[in-house]
Design a protein around this motif. Structure first.
Motif, mmCIF file in Angstrom:
data_model
loop_
_atom_site.group_PDB
_atom_site.id
_atom_site.type_symbol
_atom_site.label_atom_id
_atom_site.label_comp_id
_atom_site.label_asym_id
_atom_site.label_seq_id
_atom_site.Cartn_x
_atom_site.Cartn_y
_atom_site.Cartn_z
ATOM 1 N N LYS A 65 0.828 -1.212 0.000
ATOM 2 C CA LYS A 65 0.000 0.000 0.000
ATOM 3 C C LYS A 65 0.862 1.262 0.000
ATOM 4 O O LYS A 65 0.453 2.302 -0.542
ATOM 5 C CB LYS A 65 -0.917 0.000 1.225
ATOM 6 N N LEU A 66 2.051 1.170 0.578
ATOM 7 C CA LEU A 66 2.972 2.309 0.603
ATOM 8 C C LEU A 66 3.719 2.473 -0.725
ATOM 9 O O LEU A 66 4.438 3.453 -0.914
ATOM 10 C CB LEU A 66 3.993 2.125 1.735
ATOM 11 N N GLY A 67 3.532 1.523 -1.604
ATOM 12 C CA GLY A 67 4.230 1.584 -2.888
ATOM 13 C C GLY A 67 5.654 1.067 -2.825
ATOM 14 O O GLY A 67 6.429 1.221 -3.781
ATOM 15 N N LYS A 68 6.013 0.425 -1.713
ATOM 16 C CA LYS A 68 7.352 -0.150 -1.565
ATOM 17 C C LYS A 68 7.307 -1.583 -2.094
ATOM 18 O O LYS A 68 7.327 -2.563 -1.340
ATOM 19 C CB LYS A 68 7.793 -0.109 -0.103
ATOM 20 N N PHE A 69 7.227 -1.686 -3.413
ATOM 21 C CA PHE A 69 6.904 -2.959 -4.037
ATOM 22 C C PHE A 69 7.974 -4.034 -3.868
ATOM 23 O O PHE A 69 7.646 -5.213 -3.712
ATOM 24 C CB PHE A 69 6.606 -2.738 -5.524
ATOM 25 N N GLU A 70 9.236 -3.653 -3.913
ATOM 26 C CA GLU A 70 10.289 -4.661 -3.777
ATOM 27 C C GLU A 70 10.322 -5.234 -2.363
ATOM 28 O O GLU A 70 10.510 -6.444 -2.176
ATOM 29 C CB GLU A 70 11.641 -4.071 -4.168
ATOM 30 N N GLU A 71 10.134 -4.370 -1.371
ATOM 31 C CA GLU A 71 10.074 -4.850 0.012
ATOM 32 C C GLU A 71 8.841 -5.720 0.214
ATOM 33 O O GLU A 71 8.893 -6.745 0.909
ATOM 34 C CB GLU A 71 10.047 -3.667 0.984
ATOM 35 N N ALA A 72 7.734 -5.288 -0.384
ATOM 36 C CA ALA A 72 6.499 -6.065 -0.278
ATOM 37 C C ALA A 72 6.670 -7.427 -0.934
ATOM 38 O O ALA A 72 6.273 -8.457 -0.387
ATOM 39 C CB ALA A 72 5.343 -5.304 -0.926
ATOM 40 N N ARG A 73 7.285 -7.441 -2.132
ATOM 41 C CA ARG A 73 7.517 -8.705 -2.834
ATOM 42 C C ARG A 73 8.337 -9.666 -1.967
ATOM 43 O O ARG A 73 8.017 -10.862 -1.877
ATOM 44 C CB ARG A 73 8.249 -8.451 -4.151
ATOM 45 N N ALA A 74 9.401 -9.135 -1.358
ATOM 46 C CA ALA A 74 10.245 -9.972 -0.497
ATOM 47 C C ALA A 74 9.427 -10.570 0.648
ATOM 48 O O ALA A 74 9.597 -11.738 1.006
ATOM 49 C CB ALA A 74 11.406 -9.139 0.051
ATOM 50 N N GLY A 75 8.514 -9.761 1.203
ATOM 51 C CA GLY A 75 7.657 -10.239 2.285
ATOM 52 C C GLY A 75 6.710 -11.333 1.822
ATOM 53 O O GLY A 75 6.544 -12.360 2.500
ATOM 54 N N PHE A 76 6.103 -11.126 0.664
ATOM 55 C CA PHE A 76 5.172 -12.121 0.132
ATOM 56 C C PHE A 76 5.892 -13.410 -0.261
ATOM 57 O O PHE A 76 5.383 -14.508 -0.030
ATOM 58 C CB PHE A 76 4.418 -11.550 -1.072
ATOM 59 N N GLU A 77 7.075 -13.276 -0.844
ATOM 60 C CA GLU A 77 7.852 -14.465 -1.219
ATOM 61 C C GLU A 77 8.257 -15.259 0.023
ATOM 62 O O GLU A 77 8.284 -16.496 -0.006
ATOM 63 C CB GLU A 77 9.084 -14.053 -2.021
ATOM 64 N N ASN A 78 8.563 -14.549 1.100
ATOM 65 C CA ASN A 78 8.914 -15.210 2.346
ATOM 66 C C ASN A 78 7.741 -16.033 2.876
ATOM 67 O O ASN A 78 7.913 -17.166 3.344
ATOM 68 C CB ASN A 78 9.329 -14.169 3.390
ATOM 69 N N ILE A 79 6.536 -15.477 2.780
ATOM 70 C CA ILE A 79 5.335 -16.188 3.231
ATOM 71 C C ILE A 79 5.108 -17.439 2.391
ATOM 72 O O ILE A 79 4.796 -18.515 2.916
ATOM 73 C CB ILE A 79 4.104 -15.258 3.158
ATOM 74 N N ILE A 80 5.274 -17.317 1.076
ATOM 75 C CA ILE A 80 5.080 -18.455 0.168
ATOM 76 C C ILE A 80 6.070 -19.572 0.489
ATOM 77 O O ILE A 80 5.703 -20.759 0.520
ATOM 78 C CB ILE A 80 5.242 -18.000 -1.293
ATOM 79 N N ASN A 81 7.312 -19.212 0.729
ATOM 80 C CA ASN A 81 8.338 -20.207 1.032
ATOM 81 C C ASN A 81 8.168 -20.811 2.426
ATOM 82 O O ASN A 81 8.437 -21.996 2.636
ATOM 83 C CB ASN A 81 9.727 -19.576 0.920
ATOM 84 N N TYR A 82 7.720 -19.987 3.348
ATOM 85 C CA TYR A 82 7.615 -20.397 4.746
ATOM 86 C C TYR A 82 6.371 -21.245 5.004
ATOM 87 O O TYR A 82 6.400 -22.176 5.811
ATOM 88 C CB TYR A 82 7.574 -19.148 5.630
#
Length: 258
Positions: free
Chosen positions: A220-237
């Motif tokens: 929502k803040l437009g910090k897409f790369e940080e958001a992507r890293a967070g979402f990828e972490n959830i998918i892997n975890y």
């Protein structure tokens, strides 16, 4: 436990449950015998035994059954275990499964029916959390303020119920998110994750839930790369949890932003 089938988990649980029952029966028999020698000590022992009887069964259920969700993050296996009838059907177990697989309509249906039957503040607090949980996952953020307002009324009406007060942080996130205060949500989530990781027995489910709030806020803040890293972490975890699917959907949205 990860390599055990649902049937093996249930069989092990039942054996341990029976052993605990046997130990309590032996202890009770010893106390009854003791009554003929020292009645007061025996009565005290019976009282202590009665007060403590629930604890080992709850610990067993938590370690053998609920850990499938809280630690293994495996809703499929958890559903198979529940289907074998090892635990009585209860809101705690059924909604935990529904929340893990994204059965939103079933959760909201339960909340609506439950609120007609119960006025207990803890049950009401849990239902408000379930409702907010669904709205957040669905992206229906405009409905979060209503949930927060009802929680505030519940909290005001039950100032001495610790469980209600201790759930403030999740409703605080809902409130801040509804106010578009995403930076605040990220900061609070960072604190929650650090606290959870510092605990001797941290809950992986808590980590995933908080990580999702954080990643969505970054998006929502437009910090897409940080958001992507967070979402990828959830998918892997937690690849089997519904939040992994939602995370993939957000990554697709991020890709479209490029």
């Amino acid at each position: 436990m990860k390599n055990k089938t649902a049937k093996q988990i249930v069989n092990a649980y039942r054996i341990k449950f029976a052993l605990i029952v046997l130990l309590y029966v032996i202890a009770l028999g010893a106390l009854i015998y003791l009554m003929s020698i020292n009645f007061l000590v025996a009565i005290l022992g019976v009282i202590v035994l009665g007060v403590s009887v629930r604890a080992p069964f709850e610990k067993l259920r938590e370690k053998e059954i609920e850990s499938i969700i809280y630690e293994e993050l495996d809703p499929e296996k958890y559903g198979e275990v529940l289907a074998l009838g090892v635990l009585k059907k209860s809101a705690r177990h059924q909604t935990l499964l529904q929340m893990s697989i994204g059965a939103h309509d079933d959760i909201l249906k339960y909340v609506k029916e439950s609120d007609k039957k119960t006025f207990h503040p803890i049950d009401r607090c849990n239902n408000l959390y379930r409702e907010g949980y669904v709205y957040f996952e669905r992206g229906e953020y405009d409905k979060l303020p209503g949930v927060v307002q009802r929680y505030e009324k519940l909290k005001a009406a039950n100032p001495k119920v610790a469980y209600v007060l201790n759930n403030f942080t999740v409703f605080d996130k809902f409130d801040a998110f509804a106010d578009d205060d995403y930076e605040y949500v990220v900061d609070v989530c960072d604190i929650d994750i650090a606290e959870n990781n510092s605990k001797k027995q941290n809950h992986k489910l808590t980590y995933i839930n908080v990580s999702f709030y954080r990643a969505v806020s970054l998006y929502k803040l437009g910090k897409f790369e940080e958001a992507r890293a967070g979402f990828e972490n959830i998918i892997n975890y937690a690849p089997k949890m519904h939040k992994a699917k939602l995370s993939k959907d957000f990554i697709e949205l991020i890709d479209k932003e490029k």
